[in-house]
Each structure stands twice: as structure tokens, then as C-alpha cells.
Write an enzyme that holds these catalytic residues in place. Sequence first.
Site, PDB file in Angstrom:
ATOM      1  N   GLY A   1      83.537  32.199   7.766  1.00  0.00           N
ATOM      2  CA  GLY A   1      83.640  30.842   7.468  1.00  0.00           C
ATOM      3  C   GLY A   1      84.903  30.369   8.244  1.00  0.00           C
TER       4      GLY A   1
ATOM      5  N   ASP B   1      81.891  24.498  11.786  1.00  0.00           N
ATOM      6  CA  ASP B   1      82.671  25.419  12.489  1.00  0.00           C
ATOM      7  C   ASP B   1      83.375  24.634  13.677  1.00  0.00           C
ATOM      8  OD1 ASP B   1      80.217  27.112  10.908  1.00  0.00           O
ATOM      9  OD2 ASP B   1      81.891  28.455  11.477  1.00  0.00           O
TER      10      ASP B   1
HETATM   11  O1  MRU Z   1      78.597  32.962  10.177  1.00  0.00           O
HETATM   12  P1  MRU Z   1      79.405  32.370   9.471  1.00  0.00           P
HETATM   13  O2  MRU Z   1      79.336  32.914   7.847  1.00  0.00           O
HETATM   14  O3  MRU Z   1      81.197  32.561   9.635  1.00  0.00           O
HETATM   15  O4  MRU Z   1      79.208  30.800   9.243  1.00  0.00           O
HETATM   16  C1  MRU Z   1      79.969  29.860   8.344  1.00  0.00           C
HETATM   17  C2  MRU Z   1      79.414  28.454   8.419  1.00  0.00           C
HETATM   18  O5  MRU Z   1      78.746  28.275   9.194  1.00  0.00           O
HETATM   19  C3  MRU Z   1      80.121  27.462   7.513  1.00  0.00           C
HETATM   20  O6  MRU Z   1      79.489  26.534   6.916  1.00  0.00           O
HETATM   21  C4  MRU Z   1      81.258  26.992   8.223  1.00  0.00           C
HETATM   22  O7  MRU Z   1      82.206  27.970   8.771  1.00  0.00           O
HETATM   23  C5  MRU Z   1      82.135  26.284   7.376  1.00  0.00           C
HETATM   24  S1  MRU Z   1      83.154  26.998   6.207  1.00  0.00           S
HETATM   25  C6  MRU Z   1      83.968  26.260   5.343  1.00  0.00           C
END
Ligand code: MRU
Length: 348
Positions: A50, A239
Site C-alpha cells: 500500500g 500508487d
Molecule cells: O501491491 P500493493 O498491495 O502494494 O498495491 C496497493 C494498491 O494498489 C493500493 O490501492 C494503493 O497503494 C493505495 S493504498 C492507500
Amino acid sequence: MKLSEIVPVKFSGDRLLILDQTKLPGEKKYLEMQSKEDVFIAIKKMKVRGAPAIGVAAGYGLYVSVRDYEGRDLNEFRQYVQSTADYLVKARPTAVNLSWALNRMMDKLNAYDGSVSGAKRMLFEEADAIRIEDENACRKMGEYGLSLLEPGDGILTHCNAGTLATAMYGTSLSPLYLGEEKGYHFKVFADETRPALQGARLTAWELSKAGIDVTLICDNMASIVMKNGWIDAVVVGCDRMAANGDGANKIGTSGVAILAKEYGIPFYMFVPTSTIDFDTPTGDDIQIELRDGKEISTMWYKEPMAPEGISVYNPSFDVTPAKYITAVVTERGIVYPPYEENLRKIME
Ligand code: MRU
């Protein structure tokens, strides 16, 4: 369970602890980070994940990685910290909060003039500030986000942009927590989010622990719940948002946005300003992380779910073009198109 009991990154005494999210929901296990390698692996293997939580882990992680440095020359210490930051930044490429947090720590260090021990203390304080600011930003996004929703709304979300993905509250899940406190009683649908199952393992877990009505669906069921009239709004995290408002988020997000447009459902992307990257002009300039194909074929199953040796394409994110995003919710306010212009305005 209270939200404050779910802490993805914590500093306890002098120990940096990371909640191993690959073990959730079955096991709540913290891992101690003692070296830059520990921090790198925790981020790369998505033990902490995240975008905002990665930023918080990177800040504290940089401090922990350099705190045992023994020299007394500030310039040499700066070079040592920079080389550590250069190493950590390679853990994952898409979420801008990783480089954002490390650059912020380095800027602070480069502006500092004093002893090496003072510099170390300052690095810790900056990491703490990143965490506290993120918690405050999430709370504000919750307030702004709630103003877009009505009591009883059906909400679809993808991946996990909740408290597990941030310092606290989450980005796109923050209004749902706030709404619950105010008796809004949302009916939330969580996409399971293949292949790493953040929706099934993490979103469904944290929302249900908080007493929120949540129903788990497979990613390919988003269309039917929209068609059934069960969804009034889509809320997702981000992200990295490019300067033109294109937003990279978990793989599958762009498909949900396109469906939402077809069904006339507002699509809200929750983006703390730490996730907006004005150095990236458009979504095409965002590097999309490619991950191990085993995440699709074997990792989450008792037995392999695909023929042995099959080729696999496993992009971890996709970019939702700005034209599908109804509004961008930041901690500074709600931004509407044209994003190219209005994202910059909100930073003034
Ligand atoms: O691969 P991840 O689990 O790190 O991806 C996370 C996401 O895509 C979330 O939606 C994004 O980081 C926003 S978190 C507040």
C-alpha cells in the site's frame, strides 16, 4: 476490533516492527526490521504494502538501516545514508511514496548541519513526521470522501486502500470508517483483487473487524453488482498519480473505472498529495511493476492452479486514465477535472 489495533508499521521502544500482511487474515505476526536487507525484502515481498504504508516503512527503515553507523564525519554519513536510500528505492517501482519518503529524508539530512548523532535523531523524527502526517491526511480524506457519499450507499472497492495500507484509517476506506461512526451503514463490496488477494485477505478482514457490512466478490463480478443497481460509488486508492490525473493503482482498477462509466456510477480515486508525482507527466510514463508469475499460478493455492511451465504475465498495477476519474480526493480537498490544472492549484 478497534482500528488503532491494526498497525502495519510500528516503532516500539527502539524496534521497527512490520505486520506481515502476507500472513493475514490467518495470522497476525510482526517482523522486526534490523537491516536494510530486512526492509528491502519486507517491501518487495509485500509484507508491508500500500503506497502510504510503504512510505512510512521506508522512512523508519532508512533510519534503522543507518543508525549503527560508527563514523563522525557528517558528509561521509550523508553519502552512506544516500547509498542506503538508493538501495531501498529499488524494492518496488510503481508506488511513488517509496521514493517520495526517501527523498524527503535525504533532503532533511542534506539541509542539516550538526553532529552525526544529531543527524540520526533528526532522521528518526522525520520518519515519525511522515507517519503522523499520513494519519492526519487519511483522516482528512475520510471527511472529504464522506461528503460525496449518502447513508446506506452501496460501495465497490478494489485492492486494499485501508488502514493496512497507510499509517491509519486508509485512503479510500477512511470515509467508510468515518461513515460507520456516524451511522451511515454502507454496504461495501470488496473485489478479491487477484492475484495477491488484497481485497479478500485484507479489505474484507479489516472492514469486517470494524463491523462494516462487507461482501466479497471475485474481480470479474464487478459488472453484475453494478448492473444489479447495488453500487452507488466506487472508491479506490492510488500508487502514483501523474500530473495529468492518470492514476496507477492495483491491476484491475482501470477495468472497474471503465465499467463504472458505462453504468453511470461515480468513480473516486483517493490520493494523498504524497502520491501525486508532478515529475511524471502522464500515466504512460509510470513504470508498472511486473511480479513473479507464481503469484498467479501457485502462491495462494494448496496445489498449482496452472499447467507446469506455463508462461504468465503478471503486471501488478494498471493506469486509470483521468477521463474515467469523477473526482480525486486529497487531504487538501476534492479535485475535479481538468486535473492537469486543478491538481497543481491544490498544491498552491
Ligand atoms: O501491491 P500493493 O498491495 O502494494 O498495491 C496497493 C494498491 O494498489 C493500493 O490501492 C494503493 O497503494 C493505495 S493504498 C492507500
